[in-house]
Design a protein around this motif. Sequence first.
Motif, PDB file in Angstrom:
ATOM      1  N   LEU A   1     -51.751 -14.401  24.407  1.00  0.00           N
ATOM      2  CA  LEU A   1     -52.797 -13.985  23.480  1.00  0.00           C
ATOM      3  C   LEU A   1     -53.734 -13.104  24.287  1.00  0.00           C
ATOM      4  N   LEU A   2     -53.736 -11.813  23.968  1.00  0.00           N
ATOM      5  CA  LEU A   2     -54.471 -10.843  24.781  1.00  0.00           C
ATOM      6  C   LEU A   2     -55.315  -9.923  23.908  1.00  0.00           C
ATOM      7  N   SER A   3     -56.458  -9.542  24.438  1.00  0.00           N
ATOM      8  CA  SER A   3     -57.352  -8.598  23.777  1.00  0.00           C
ATOM      9  C   SER A   3     -57.578  -7.407  24.705  1.00  0.00           C
ATOM     10  N   PRO A   4     -57.842  -6.204  24.160  1.00  0.00           N
ATOM     11  CA  PRO A   4     -58.095  -5.036  25.009  1.00  0.00           C
ATOM     12  C   PRO A   4     -59.258  -5.235  25.983  1.00  0.00           C
ATOM     13  N   THR A   5     -60.147  -6.169  25.694  1.00  0.00           N
ATOM     14  CA  THR A   5     -61.264  -6.413  26.615  1.00  0.00           C
ATOM     15  C   THR A   5     -60.779  -6.849  27.984  1.00  0.00           C
ATOM     16  N   CYS A   6     -59.583  -7.437  28.064  1.00  0.00           N
ATOM     17  CA  CYS A   6     -59.090  -7.871  29.371  1.00  0.00           C
ATOM     18  C   CYS A   6     -58.702  -6.687  30.247  1.00  0.00           C
ATOM     19  N   LEU A   7     -58.659  -5.494  29.665  1.00  0.00           N
ATOM     20  CA  LEU A   7     -58.420  -4.266  30.425  1.00  0.00           C
ATOM     21  C   LEU A   7     -59.694  -3.426  30.537  1.00  0.00           C
ATOM     22  N   GLY A   8     -60.818  -4.024  30.183  1.00  0.00           N
ATOM     23  CA  GLY A   8     -62.088  -3.300  30.283  1.00  0.00           C
ATOM     24  C   GLY A   8     -62.342  -2.371  29.117  1.00  0.00           C
ATOM     25  N   ILE A   9     -61.596  -2.522  28.036  1.00  0.00           N
ATOM     26  CA  ILE A   9     -61.760  -1.671  26.853  1.00  0.00           C
ATOM     27  C   ILE A   9     -62.733  -2.352  25.892  1.00  0.00           C
ATOM     28  N   PRO A  10     -63.769  -1.666  25.429  1.00  0.00           N
ATOM     29  CA  PRO A  10     -64.812  -2.295  24.610  1.00  0.00           C
ATOM     30  C   PRO A  10     -64.420  -2.478  23.149  1.00  0.00           C
ATOM     31  N   ASN A  11     -63.329  -3.196  22.936  1.00  0.00           N
ATOM     32  CA  ASN A  11     -62.870  -3.450  21.578  1.00  0.00           C
ATOM     33  C   ASN A  11     -62.158  -4.795  21.524  1.00  0.00           C
ATOM     34  N   SER A  12     -62.600  -5.669  20.636  1.00  0.00           N
ATOM     35  CA  SER A  12     -61.982  -6.980  20.477  1.00  0.00           C
ATOM     36  C   SER A  12     -60.847  -6.873  19.462  1.00  0.00           C
ATOM     37  N   ARG A  13     -59.649  -7.165  19.921  1.00  0.00           N
ATOM     38  CA  ARG A  13     -58.471  -7.094  19.047  1.00  0.00           C
ATOM     39  C   ARG A  13     -57.441  -8.078  19.584  1.00  0.00           C
ATOM     40  N   LEU A  14     -57.718  -9.350  19.424  1.00  0.00           N
ATOM     41  CA  LEU A  14     -56.857 -10.384  19.969  1.00  0.00           C
ATOM     42  C   LEU A  14     -55.525 -10.410  19.223  1.00  0.00           C
ATOM     43  N   ARG A  15     -54.441 -10.360  19.994  1.00  0.00           N
ATOM     44  CA  ARG A  15     -53.112 -10.334  19.399  1.00  0.00           C
ATOM     45  C   ARG A  15     -52.150 -11.235  20.174  1.00  0.00           C
ATOM     46  N   TYR A  16     -51.128 -11.673  19.448  1.00  0.00           N
ATOM     47  CA  TYR A  16     -50.050 -12.475  20.033  1.00  0.00           C
ATOM     48  C   TYR A  16     -48.972 -11.533  20.558  1.00  0.00           C
ATOM     49  N   PHE A  17     -48.457 -11.846  21.750  1.00  0.00           N
ATOM     50  CA  PHE A  17     -47.361 -11.081  22.343  1.00  0.00           C
ATOM     51  C   PHE A  17     -46.329 -12.048  22.918  1.00  0.00           C
ATOM     52  N   LEU A  18     -45.081 -11.630  22.878  1.00  0.00           N
ATOM     53  CA  LEU A  18     -44.022 -12.376  23.546  1.00  0.00           C
ATOM     54  C   LEU A  18     -43.101 -11.392  24.242  1.00  0.00           C
ATOM     55  N   ILE A  19     -42.770 -11.698  25.497  1.00  0.00           N
ATOM     56  CA  ILE A  19     -41.759 -10.924  26.208  1.00  0.00           C
ATOM     57  C   ILE A  19     -40.623 -11.864  26.569  1.00  0.00           C
ATOM     58  N   ALA A  20     -39.393 -11.398  26.405  1.00  0.00           N
ATOM     59  CA  ALA A  20     -38.212 -12.229  26.654  1.00  0.00           C
ATOM     60  C   ALA A  20     -37.202 -11.459  27.488  1.00  0.00           C
ATOM     61  N   LYS A  21     -36.541 -12.180  28.387  1.00  0.00           N
ATOM     62  CA  LYS A  21     -35.563 -11.575  29.290  1.00  0.00           C
ATOM     63  C   LYS A  21     -34.300 -12.434  29.277  1.00  0.00           C
ATOM     64  N   LEU A  22     -33.163 -11.765  29.149  1.00  0.00           N
ATOM     65  CA  LEU A  22     -31.880 -12.474  29.070  1.00  0.00           C
ATOM     66  C   LEU A  22     -31.515 -13.065  30.428  1.00  0.00           C
ATOM     67  N   LEU A  23     -31.203 -14.358  30.445  1.00  0.00           N
ATOM     68  CA  LEU A  23     -30.752 -15.008  31.673  1.00  0.00           C
ATOM     69  C   LEU A  23     -29.409 -14.426  32.115  1.00  0.00           C
ATOM     70  N   PRO A  24     -29.107 -14.397  33.411  1.00  0.00           N
ATOM     71  CA  PRO A  24     -29.841 -15.079  34.481  1.00  0.00           C
ATOM     72  C   PRO A  24     -30.909 -14.226  35.169  1.00  0.00           C
ATOM     73  N   GLU A  25     -31.175 -13.013  34.669  1.00  0.00           N
ATOM     74  CA  GLU A  25     -32.172 -12.182  35.336  1.00  0.00           C
ATOM     75  C   GLU A  25     -33.546 -12.857  35.247  1.00  0.00           C
ATOM     76  N   PRO A  26     -34.206 -13.089  36.392  1.00  0.00           N
ATOM     77  CA  PRO A  26     -35.458 -13.843  36.379  1.00  0.00           C
ATOM     78  C   PRO A  26     -36.673 -12.944  36.125  1.00  0.00           C
ATOM     79  N   PHE A  27     -37.755 -13.550  35.679  1.00  0.00           N
ATOM     80  CA  PHE A  27     -39.044 -12.861  35.641  1.00  0.00           C
ATOM     81  C   PHE A  27     -39.579 -12.744  37.060  1.00  0.00           C
TER      82      PHE A  27
END
Length: 396
Positions: free
Chosen positions: A149-175
Motif C-alpha cells: 500500500l503506497l502513496s506518492p508521498t513516499c517519493l516526496g511527491i505532494p499528493n496523497s493517492r494511496l493505492r494497492y500494488f502487487l508484484i509477483a515472480k515465477l519460481l524458482p527465480e527469487p526476489f
Amino acid sequence: MERCLRVLELYSGIGGMHHALRESRIDAEVVAAVDVNTIANEVYKHNFPTTPLWPKTIEGITLQELNRLDFDMILMSPPCQPFTRIGLQGDVADPRAKSFLYVLDILPRLERLPKYILLENVKGFEDSSARNVFLQTLEKCGFQYQEFLLSPTCLGIPNSRLRYFLIAKLLPEPFSFQTSSQILTEFPNPEGMCLQERSVPMNLDKDWPFVPAEETKMTSKPSRQYSEQGPFLFKLETPEDAERKKTQNNDISIQMLQVFLEDGAEDLSQYFLPPKSLLRYALLLDIVKPTSRRSTCFTKGYGHYVEGTGSVLQSAEDVEMESVFKLLETLSEEEKLKRLSTLQLRYFTPREIAKLHGFPQEFSFPDKTTVKQRYRLLGNSLNVHIVAKLITALLI
C-alpha cells in the motif's frame, strides 16, 4: 543474449504502466495493450503510435491469441469500482470484475506462464474476495508475490493517492529482497529490508488524509471557532484535519507543489472556480498554495464536481486565507464573493495533475480531448513513478 522482455499491458488506459516501464529503463517491448475505453485508447495511441493496441474487452481475447503473444510480463490495473470505498463494493459479484476473473481463469491455462506480474488497484482491494482469488491463482501457478500500500508521498511527491500494488515472480527465480506475508508500506531494497526513500517513516493515516465526501463519517463535529490548543478553523473541518494539514506542510521531505505547476505556457483563466462554486462550496474546499507540500487525491470528477474531488490552488499567495474566511457567513453574497475572489482559487490543470502523477514531459493529449475528458482519464490513472520503482524491484 537474453531477448527483450515482452510485456502485455491489460486495462492500458492512457498508458501509465507503459510510461512506468520506460522510466524503469528495462529492455522491454509492449507487445499488446488492451482497453475498451475509446477516449483512453486515443490518448494511448497518440503517445505510443507503434504499440499494438487492441480496442476490445479482456474477455474477448482468446487463449490462442494470448499464447501467440508469448509474453514475459503482465502489467494490469483492473477496474476499481467493485472495490472502492465509495462504491457499492460488489466485489466479484460486480459485472466490472468479470474481466479480471477471466484473466485469473485463463492464466493457469497458458502454454507458457509469464515470469512477472504487476497489479495496481484502489485501497480496499486488499480486503476483497477478488484479491483472495488472485492470490490463490498465483500460488497455484507457482508465483511468489509481495503486496504493498503506497502513496506518492513516499517519493516526496505532494499528493496523497494511496493505492494497492502487487508484484509477483515465477519460481524458482527469487526476489532480491525478503518478502513478507504482510502488506508493506515501504519500497523494498536488495539488502532485504524495506526502507523508505524519505527521511521520516511513512504513516498511512498521514499519507491518506483524503476521504471522498460521500463516504466521510465525522467522528467529531466540524468547528470554525478559535481554540487555545489549535489553529483557527476557517472551513468545515475537524481540529484533527487542520493539525494534519499543518504537519504535512511542514514536512520538508516532500516537495512543494510549485515544482509541478504550469509556468504560464497555458491560459489559466478557464481553470478559475466560477462564482457559483465559490459561494456554494467555499467552506468545503481543500485549498493549497504553491508552497504547500500536500494535495488530496484527484478523482475522475475533478473540475466537474467540486466537493471531495481534489484540492484547489490559491493563486494569490500573499492573501491571508484566515482573514478571508473569518465571519464569511455573516456577509451578503456580493460581499462574500468579493472576498473569496481575492484568493484567486483555481483548479489544477490536467498537465499539472499529470506531472503529480509522474507522467513525463513528453506525455500529451490529442487536441480534440476535452478538459473534462482529461480530468476523468487522469482520475482513473496511476502514479508512474511508483510503478516504475516496483517494476525495478520486480526485475532486479
